[in-house]
Structure formats: C-alpha cells, structure tokens
Write a protein that holds these residues in place. Structure first.
Motif, mmCIF file in Angstrom:
data_model
loop_
_atom_site.group_PDB
_atom_site.id
_atom_site.type_symbol
_atom_site.label_atom_id
_atom_site.label_comp_id
_atom_site.label_asym_id
_atom_site.label_seq_id
_atom_site.Cartn_x
_atom_site.Cartn_y
_atom_site.Cartn_z
ATOM 1 N N LEU B 34 -5.928 -6.734 10.836
ATOM 2 C CA LEU B 34 -4.210 -6.295 11.088
ATOM 3 C C LEU B 34 -2.872 -7.795 10.691
ATOM 4 C CD1 LEU B 34 -4.005 -4.398 14.494
ATOM 5 C CD2 LEU B 34 -4.011 -3.813 12.602
ATOM 6 N N ILE B 38 0.044 -7.543 8.524
ATOM 7 C CA ILE B 38 1.294 -7.832 8.516
ATOM 8 C C ILE B 38 2.248 -8.660 7.854
ATOM 9 C CG2 ILE B 38 2.731 -9.111 10.952
ATOM 10 C CD1 ILE B 38 0.958 -7.624 13.209
ATOM 11 N N PHE B 43 3.581 -3.055 7.328
ATOM 12 C CA PHE B 43 4.169 -2.718 8.097
ATOM 13 C C PHE B 43 5.849 -2.280 7.668
ATOM 14 C CE2 PHE B 43 -0.061 -3.275 10.270
ATOM 15 C CZ PHE B 43 -0.290 -2.676 10.140
ATOM 16 N N LEU B 48 3.548 -1.387 14.454
ATOM 17 C CA LEU B 48 2.027 -0.104 14.503
ATOM 18 C C LEU B 48 1.423 0.956 14.738
ATOM 19 C CD1 LEU B 48 2.377 -3.698 13.698
ATOM 20 C CD2 LEU B 48 0.121 -3.468 14.988
ATOM 21 N N LEU B 54 -5.036 3.206 15.949
ATOM 22 C CA LEU B 54 -5.934 1.891 15.505
ATOM 23 C C LEU B 54 -7.109 2.074 15.740
ATOM 24 C CD1 LEU B 54 -2.904 -0.799 16.429
ATOM 25 C CD2 LEU B 54 -3.701 -0.620 14.402
#
Lengths: 262, 262
Positions: B34, B38, B43, B48, B54
């Motif tokens: 992640l 990011i 995103f 998110l 997730l």
C-alpha cells in the motif's frame, strides 16, 4: 503503535513557528555536526569527548550538549554510561546510491553477510498491485522470498520480494542463505540486470519490523521500494526493503546538471 | 525524548528471530504494498478501498488490514475517520537523487516554495568539524543560514548550513526567503556548482525538529548531510537538512555497473 501523538491530531495540527527553544535549537545544531562526525568516522577511538569539552568546542551549554547526545542516543548511534562516557555503538555502513548493487556486493570487506531465509516459495496470486508492477500475465503467479540479513551477527535489513515466476523459481534451489539475489538472477539468466527504480522512505518501525531487526518499536528505519529490470527492460524483482538506519547510511555523489530556473 | 525502549537496552538486547506474529507479518506485507501504491499515486481519488475490499485483495484478515493501515497512519500517509474511511493525507513529493538540485528546482510545478529565514549571519568561530570540512583558513569565519521551507503552506524541510565566508556573505543581502541557495551561489559567483557528497540518514524527530516541521516528536524524518563544492572542487556549503518523510520520497534510477563478486 507507538504512544506518540499522531500526525494531524487535534492536539496540535497548528504549526509552532518560532517556538523553537534556544537550548533545543542549539542541541539540534550540535547533534547535526556530531552525527556527521560519527558517521564519517571521526571518533575512531570509539569514545566522544566529555560534555565539558564538547560544550567548549561548540560554545554550547552543558544542558544543550546533554540534549544533543540524547538525540544521537535515540538514533542508536551512541551509548552513554556513567564512568565510561559516550561511546559510538557501532560503525555505520555506507550503501551507495550511485549504481545498482546488492548489499553483499556493497559491503564486501566488512565481514560476512548472512541471511535468515524466512520465506521462499511460489505464490499463486500475488497482490494485484505487485502483479501489475511486474507486468505478470494473468495466472502465471510469482515467487516470494523474504530474508533477514545480518552483518556481524546483528540484523541489518529485512528484504521481501516478489519475483516473476520464471525468474524466481530457479532461485528456490540455490544458496539464498549466502548470496545476493542480483548475483543469483544474473547467474541463472546468464545476463546482466538492467536498471532499478528506487524510492527511499524514512519510517518508524512497526512491531513486526522492530522484532525482526531487533530495534525498538518506533525506531527510524529506511523503507525502500526497488523495482529491478532485466537488461531488456522487463521488470522482474519488486522488493520492499527495511534497513536499520542506525547501521546504514545511504550515500551519493551528485553532480550539477544543466541549469534550471532557480 | 520519546518514551520508547532505547537501543540496546537491558530490556531487550536479544534478537527475537522467528518471533514475528502471523498477523503482524501480514500487516507489514500489506503496508509495504500500500505504501508503494500511495506514494506512486495509485489512489488519485484520495480514498483507499475499505477494509473488507483490502482484505479480499490481499487475502488478509480484517485485523491484519487494520494493523497495516495503522502502520501507514503512523507514517503520516493516511488518515482514518469513521464514516469517511481511509484517505491519503497529502501527495508525497519526489526528490531525485540523480543530480544535484535545490528543492525549489526539483519541486517546480507543485506550487510556491516559501522560506522562513530563521538565521542568516556571520559566525566568527564555526564548529571545528565544520571548519575542517570547508577547509576554512583559521580566523576567516563562516556564514550560517537556517531556513524552514514550506510547500503549500506546510513545513517541508529545515535547512541549516554553514558557508565559507566569501561565498556566504554576498548571499545575506539577497532573497533568502524566495530562492534556492544553489541558484544564488551560482549567480553571485558567476559559475556553476560542482559535485556534492550526500549522506542520507533516517532519524526520529527530536523536540526542536518536530516543532519546526510540525510533526510529532518521534516521527521519522530524513536527516541529510550535503557538502557542496564549487566546480573547481572547493567545498563551500556544509548543510544539515531535515526533511519531513511523510511529505518527501527520495528517488533514484540506478544502473547495473561492472560485475562484482556476488
């Protein structure tokens, strides 16, 4: 995680410009110079001058010197013991950011680098984001390898990587405990690796990283994303590295390029 | 400083290999992917997916996902709010480690970079270690300039530097609030800068750095030593930078050089 105030919390989202206390400021300035000296090897004897001598040298108060040494102790660079004084905890290795190299290649001459192999197996369904970075064809899967790397017996880094299956599977039978992946990939593919895109983050260690690297929860560590390509440009190795920042400094020599508007 | 267990404390100097809990380990792995997404801008909507999505995507438990998001929240990358979900706090700028550039040069296009000039004056006796790095002749003194740099109104970095007096004094009358020092030095000397040796550390913010950069005490920040030389090789600018690691990632593209023994 750590008990500290979170980013952007209600308790203090407002900047405090100018709130810097003279002693805290002086401590930071002294710590910056000492950090450069320590990591540059200025204290080869392993011992720093005492507080009084440092105060005289930096025209700083005893309290400011003490606070500066506290900053460096929190960074894991020094230990302070009554009757012994302030000692450098361990050498900080340098890892160059000028060419693509594995740790074992960079750190030759410092002693053996050993790896604890914590995982080495096929993964049928790697995370979608990883499959995309590696441009994996649907259903081809990947190989996951996770190692804790030790230098002189102490943890230095946690290397976790997803490899394209055709590149990774041949590695599973090889000496993952003793060798850099880059060298192993080049041997099994018979060609040199190409470029890697590297993104360096500074983060605080969560419980898992802290436990594996034997640092306090909340210690600063490097988190590095490194996507390595074969010479033909194909991405094959998507790594997440965590490196103890008290043991490793990243080095680069930069050159001034073409003029930009300032 | 922070309340956390110090390095090498009696309470836990022993490594805990294999003590990694499955959930903490999974959380770290999810956080690593992640973080890359990011900071890579995956995103763009700023939000998110929710915990359930997730979990499905990573084949991870809800608790592991929650712990992963906690890691990224502690790094200052995301905020979590009931009813709103998980949002990316702010874009993370990239600063290249491939050529020597000032922040304003690198970050053109992101909006104005402004500087709060906290100090800009002559120093009769710079610290001995600094005088040595700058090869100052005895008694020539130096110039000290300290600035907090803001991007979009929020602190990005604290730049403190000692300059050789002949290079630094002409800068004191110039636009230190608006310009990169590199550009100003090149204008006043009439020549291009040469190389810089850069050492990148990851550290936790002490009280002074935390206050000036508006991050929690104990937050991870980059501490960078950068010694910049004129084109003729003379060292003139010995900087200590602290950069918010939640706002800046260091980037490099590395190439594979000549073969080394693996």
């Amino acid at each position: 995680m750590s008990g500290r105030r979170p980013y952007g919390a209600d308790t203090g989202g407002s900047p405090r410009p100018g709130s810097s206390q003279p002693r805290a400021r002086r401590a930071r300035q002294v710590a910056d110079v000492l950090r450069q000296q320590i990591t540059g090897g200025a204290f080869d004897s392993g011992t720093l001058p005492d507080e009084r001598a440092l105060g005289a040298q930096f025209h700083a108060s005893r309290n400011a010197v003490r606070e500066a040494l506290g900053i460096l102790r929190d960074e894991g660079l020094i230990a302070r013991r009554r009757g012994v004084g302030t000692t450098v905890l361990m050498p900080k290795y340098g890892h160059g950011l000028d060419r693509l190299a594995g740790l074992a290649e960079t750190l030759t001459g410092y002693g053996p680098l050993t790896n604890e192999v914590r995982a080495a197996h096929r993964v049928a369904e790697p995370p979608a984001a990883v499959a995309e970075r590696l441009s994996l064809a649907p259903g081809t899967g990947a190989v996951y390898i996770e190692r804790v790397r030790r230098m002189g017996g102490l943890p230095l880094s946690l290397d976790a990587t997803y490899l394209a299956a055709d590149i990774g599977v041949p590695l599973l039978d090889l000496d993952l405990a003793g060798r850099d992946l880059f060298a192993l990939i080049e041997e099994t593919t018979g060609g040199r690796l190409g470029r890697a895109e590297v993104a360096v983050h500074a983060v605080t260690a969560g419980p898992d990283v802290a436990g594996l690297l034997d640092v306090p929860v909340g210690a600063a560590v490097f988190a590095i994303d490194r996507l390595t390509h074969l010479a033909d440009g194909r991405p094959v190795d998507a790594e997440s590295l965590h490196i103890r920042a008290d043991r490793l400094t990243l080095h680069a020599t930069l050159h001034r390029g073409a003029p930009h508007p300032g």
